[in-house]
Scaffold this motif. Structure first.
Motif, mmCIF file in Angstrom:
data_model
loop_
_atom_site.group_PDB
_atom_site.id
_atom_site.type_symbol
_atom_site.label_atom_id
_atom_site.label_comp_id
_atom_site.label_asym_id
_atom_site.label_seq_id
_atom_site.Cartn_x
_atom_site.Cartn_y
_atom_site.Cartn_z
ATOM 1 N N PHE A 76 -19.191 1.344 -31.362
ATOM 2 C CA PHE A 76 -19.903 0.860 -32.541
ATOM 3 C C PHE A 76 -18.971 0.071 -33.450
ATOM 4 O O PHE A 76 -19.304 -1.029 -33.905
ATOM 5 C CB PHE A 76 -20.532 2.026 -33.310
ATOM 6 C CG PHE A 76 -21.124 1.618 -34.627
ATOM 7 C CD1 PHE A 76 -22.332 0.952 -34.680
ATOM 8 C CD2 PHE A 76 -20.456 1.873 -35.815
ATOM 9 C CE1 PHE A 76 -22.884 0.547 -35.892
ATOM 10 C CE2 PHE A 76 -20.986 1.473 -37.031
ATOM 11 C CZ PHE A 76 -22.203 0.808 -37.070
ATOM 12 N N PHE A 77 -17.799 0.614 -33.727
ATOM 13 C CA PHE A 77 -16.895 -0.047 -34.662
ATOM 14 C C PHE A 77 -16.298 -1.324 -34.094
ATOM 15 O O PHE A 77 -16.119 -2.303 -34.815
ATOM 16 C CB PHE A 77 -15.803 0.913 -35.152
ATOM 17 C CG PHE A 77 -16.189 1.538 -36.453
ATOM 18 C CD1 PHE A 77 -15.740 1.031 -37.641
ATOM 19 C CD2 PHE A 77 -17.063 2.593 -36.475
ATOM 20 C CE1 PHE A 77 -16.145 1.569 -38.852
ATOM 21 C CE2 PHE A 77 -17.475 3.147 -37.662
ATOM 22 C CZ PHE A 77 -17.014 2.628 -38.858
ATOM 23 N N VAL A 106 -9.061 -3.619 -39.692
ATOM 24 C CA VAL A 106 -8.913 -2.167 -39.872
ATOM 25 C C VAL A 106 -9.941 -1.429 -39.014
ATOM 26 O O VAL A 106 -9.617 -0.437 -38.340
ATOM 27 C CB VAL A 106 -9.043 -1.775 -41.363
ATOM 28 C CG1 VAL A 106 -9.170 -0.268 -41.544
ATOM 29 C CG2 VAL A 106 -7.855 -2.310 -42.154
ATOM 30 N N GLU A 107 -11.176 -1.907 -39.003
ATOM 31 C CA GLU A 107 -12.215 -1.278 -38.178
ATOM 32 C C GLU A 107 -11.897 -1.426 -36.690
ATOM 33 O O GLU A 107 -12.091 -0.478 -35.923
ATOM 34 C CB GLU A 107 -13.573 -1.894 -38.489
ATOM 35 C CG GLU A 107 -14.083 -1.534 -39.866
ATOM 36 C CD GLU A 107 -15.375 -2.229 -40.222
ATOM 37 O OE1 GLU A 107 -16.027 -1.777 -41.191
ATOM 38 O OE2 GLU A 107 -15.764 -3.214 -39.568
ATOM 39 N N LEU A 108 -11.417 -2.578 -36.286
ATOM 40 C CA LEU A 108 -11.035 -2.789 -34.894
ATOM 41 C C LEU A 108 -9.903 -1.849 -34.492
ATOM 42 O O LEU A 108 -9.964 -1.194 -33.447
ATOM 43 C CB LEU A 108 -10.631 -4.248 -34.674
ATOM 44 C CG LEU A 108 -10.168 -4.625 -33.267
ATOM 45 C CD1 LEU A 108 -11.308 -4.466 -32.265
ATOM 46 C CD2 LEU A 108 -9.639 -6.060 -33.257
ATOM 47 N N GLY A 126 -11.252 1.687 -34.275
ATOM 48 C CA GLY A 126 -12.054 1.875 -33.065
ATOM 49 C C GLY A 126 -11.185 2.026 -31.831
ATOM 50 O O GLY A 126 -11.424 2.886 -30.988
ATOM 51 N N ILE A 127 -10.159 1.189 -31.726
ATOM 52 C CA ILE A 127 -9.234 1.307 -30.598
ATOM 53 C C ILE A 127 -8.463 2.621 -30.680
ATOM 54 O O ILE A 127 -8.275 3.312 -29.678
ATOM 55 C CB ILE A 127 -8.278 0.093 -30.562
ATOM 56 C CG1 ILE A 127 -9.068 -1.170 -30.221
ATOM 57 C CG2 ILE A 127 -7.145 0.318 -29.562
ATOM 58 C CD1 ILE A 127 -8.291 -2.461 -30.411
ATOM 59 N N ALA A 176 -6.814 8.088 -36.405
ATOM 60 C CA ALA A 176 -7.815 7.017 -36.495
ATOM 61 C C ALA A 176 -9.087 7.530 -37.146
ATOM 62 O O ALA A 176 -9.674 6.849 -38.002
ATOM 63 C CB ALA A 176 -8.106 6.456 -35.101
ATOM 64 N N ALA A 177 -9.521 8.720 -36.764
ATOM 65 C CA ALA A 177 -10.733 9.295 -37.360
ATOM 66 C C ALA A 177 -10.539 9.546 -38.854
ATOM 67 O O ALA A 177 -11.436 9.261 -39.656
ATOM 68 C CB ALA A 177 -11.113 10.587 -36.634
ATOM 69 N N ALA A 178 -9.366 10.053 -39.234
ATOM 70 C CA ALA A 178 -9.098 10.293 -40.658
ATOM 71 C C ALA A 178 -9.077 8.983 -41.432
ATOM 72 O O ALA A 178 -9.649 8.883 -42.526
ATOM 73 C CB ALA A 178 -7.776 11.034 -40.822
#
Length: 134
Positions: A29-30, A65-67, A70-71, A82-84
């Motif tokens: 999604f991200f 930042v979103e990319l 997501g990676i 990454a989740a935090a």
């Protein structure tokens, strides 16, 4: 010599698999639906950032930042961090949606994503602590 069984219990394996499914879905999604439009200049994304009064570089920054987040969700060593990070990004998105864009019900999207990222960060906290120890 004693052999220690390190095989996770069935419940732990189920949680591990569930977290991976959630990570892959959120990463997809991200990467595709959130970062892509910002980085490729999709009209709605451009308009949203113009409505916020943000400079074009900020749209690219948020997209990157979103990319990266997501990676990062797809890399076991980085998944917790990454989740935090994405959870914190969703706080900013929710505030922006509510205060600047007056998004009404649209505020729910970053709030739901925030909750999912907090669950992921908690579930992958071992990767986060290992990363901090390095």
């Amino acid at each position: 010599m004693t052999i220690i069984d390190t095989t996770p219990a069935p419940r732990a394996r189920g949680l591990h698999r569930t977290l991976w499914v959630l990570q892959v879905l959120l990463a997809a999604f991200f990467i595709v639906a959130s970062a892509g439009p910002k980085l490729f200049g999709e009209a709605y994304a451009v308009q949203t950032f113009e409505d916020m009064g943000a400079a074009p570089w900020f749209r690219y920054f948020i997209g990157l930042v979103e990319l990266a987040g997501g990676i990062g969700l797809l890399v076991p060593r980085l998944a917790g961090a990454a989740a935090a990070g994405l959870a914190l990004l969703m706080v900013g998105a929710a505030v922006t949606q509510a205060v600047i864009l007056h998004g009404g019900a649209l505020v729910l999207t970053p709030v739901v994503l925030f909750v999912l990222f907090v669950v992921l960060a908690w579930g992958r906290r071992d990767s986060f602590t290992r990363l901090l120890k390095r």
